[in-house]
Design a protein around this motif. Structure first.
Motif, mmCIF file in Angstrom:
data_model
loop_
_atom_site.group_PDB
_atom_site.id
_atom_site.type_symbol
_atom_site.label_atom_id
_atom_site.label_comp_id
_atom_site.label_asym_id
_atom_site.label_seq_id
_atom_site.Cartn_x
_atom_site.Cartn_y
_atom_site.Cartn_z
ATOM 1 N N ASP A 39 -31.831 -24.850 12.566
ATOM 2 C CA ASP A 39 -31.905 -25.944 13.542
ATOM 3 C C ASP A 39 -32.314 -27.261 12.865
ATOM 4 O OD1 ASP A 39 -32.018 -27.464 15.818
ATOM 5 O OD2 ASP A 39 -33.789 -26.467 16.674
ATOM 6 N N VAL A 40 -31.374 -27.823 12.110
ATOM 7 C CA VAL A 40 -31.653 -29.085 11.402
ATOM 8 C C VAL A 40 -31.931 -30.210 12.397
ATOM 9 C CG1 VAL A 40 -30.666 -30.859 9.882
ATOM 10 C CG2 VAL A 40 -30.381 -28.439 9.320
ATOM 11 N N GLY A 41 -31.136 -30.269 13.486
ATOM 12 C CA GLY A 41 -31.332 -31.314 14.494
ATOM 13 C C GLY A 41 -32.724 -31.267 15.103
ATOM 14 N N GLY A 42 -33.217 -30.060 15.369
ATOM 15 C CA GLY A 42 -34.563 -29.898 15.926
ATOM 16 C C GLY A 42 -35.641 -30.284 14.929
ATOM 17 N N ALA A 43 -35.393 -30.001 13.647
ATOM 18 C CA ALA A 43 -36.372 -30.336 12.607
ATOM 19 C C ALA A 43 -36.450 -31.839 12.367
ATOM 20 C CB ALA A 43 -36.012 -29.621 11.302
#
Length: 291
Positions: A106-110
């Motif tokens: 979850d790059v977007g969440g990170a």
């Protein structure tokens, strides 16, 4: 396989394209910073984009800096690249762990929501600074939005990093495809159709696709012409002399306080983690030189 970038044109130069394989670069960054899988994926994507964007610059002394500042747990990512596609970077919080989202990191969440800043230092009085919002935090979509809004160049950016179970990098790479101002509607339509077929860069990289094959998948029916190949790598040019400038910028008062403590200081490079030691005598010399 060594990391490299291919530069290409298609549709009688109506399209220019770049594609890269960057597993070694991303693994080097992971090892330097001991990044978690999601931090490695985020940093690897921005390093890949930075390498390709660096290779777009004309002069040997040109320097590109990409900064992602989001409200997610990563805190931010900084990458710099030169025109030889030497690139380096770091994340503010390298040990962030997040649950997977739809089976993927979850790059977007990170990263979260925030800003993307692109700084190009081309030896002019002032560097060029472009800034746009992060539309997803997934890096590729954010850069696609940046190119269209800040540079007025319709582009498609695809980036991917796949990890092994032992947290090392399995594969990494990506592409940047850009339309020239004189691109015809027919060319644009065909490109859009081809882009719809490529749903995952990571999947193609994992199947062993080279940068040439990546572009072949996207532009093969549009008269793809590979113009050249450029090696790329994670490369930090820090040295004790360069770091000394950062130490000097702390200010005289703070340096005198350090000297008063009577202990040597250690300064680490943000980009590669190299440690440089400065003795009390060296700190006194820095004060003398900065008068």
């Amino acid at each position: 396989m060594k990391d490299y970038i291919v530069r290409a044109t298609a549709a009688d130069s109506q399209i220019r394209a770049f594609a890269a394989t960057t597993a070694e670069m991303t693994e080097t960054a992971r090892a330097y910073h001991n990044t978690s899988p999601v931090a490695t994926a985020a940093l690897g994507r921005l390093l890949t984009a930075g390498a390709m964007m660096g290779s777009m610059m004309k002069n040997e002394s040109d320097v590109l800096t990409l900064q992602v500042r989001g409200d997610g747990p990563l805190g931010g990512i900084t990458v710099t690249a030169d025109s030889s596609a030497h690139v380096k970077g770091y994340v503010n919080s390298p040990d962030v762990m997040l649950p997977a989202k739809n089976g993927k990191l979850d790059v977007g969440g990170a990263v979260g929501i925030g800003l993307l800043q692109v700084i190009k230092d081309m030896g002019l009085k002032e560097p060029y600074v472009g800034q746009t919002i992060l539309v997803s935090g997934e890096i590729a979509e954010d850069l696609t939005y940046y190119f269209a809004n800040s540079e007025q160049v319709p582009s498609s950016v695809g980036l991917g990093v796949l990890m092994n179970h032992d947290n090392t990098v399995r594969c990494a790479g990506g592409f940047i495809i850009q339309l020239m101002p004189f691109a015809k509607e027919e060319t644009i339509s065909r490109l859009e159709e081809n882009l719809k077929k490529v749903t995952s860069v990571t999947e193609l990289l994992d199947r062993g696709y080279s940068p040439e094959q990546l572009l072949g998948e996207l532009l093969g029916d549009l008269g793809l012409e590979i113009t050249d190949t450029v090696p790329t790598q994670f490369y930090c040019d820090c040295s004790k002399e360069r770091v000394e400038k950062a130490v000097a910028s702390i200010g005289r008062k703070e340096l005198e306080e350090m000297i008063g403590d009577g202990e040597d200081i250690e300064v680490k490079c943000h980009f590669c983690g190299a440690a440089y030691n400065y003795t009390i005598e060296e700190l006194k010399e820095i004060i003398k030189r900065s008068r």
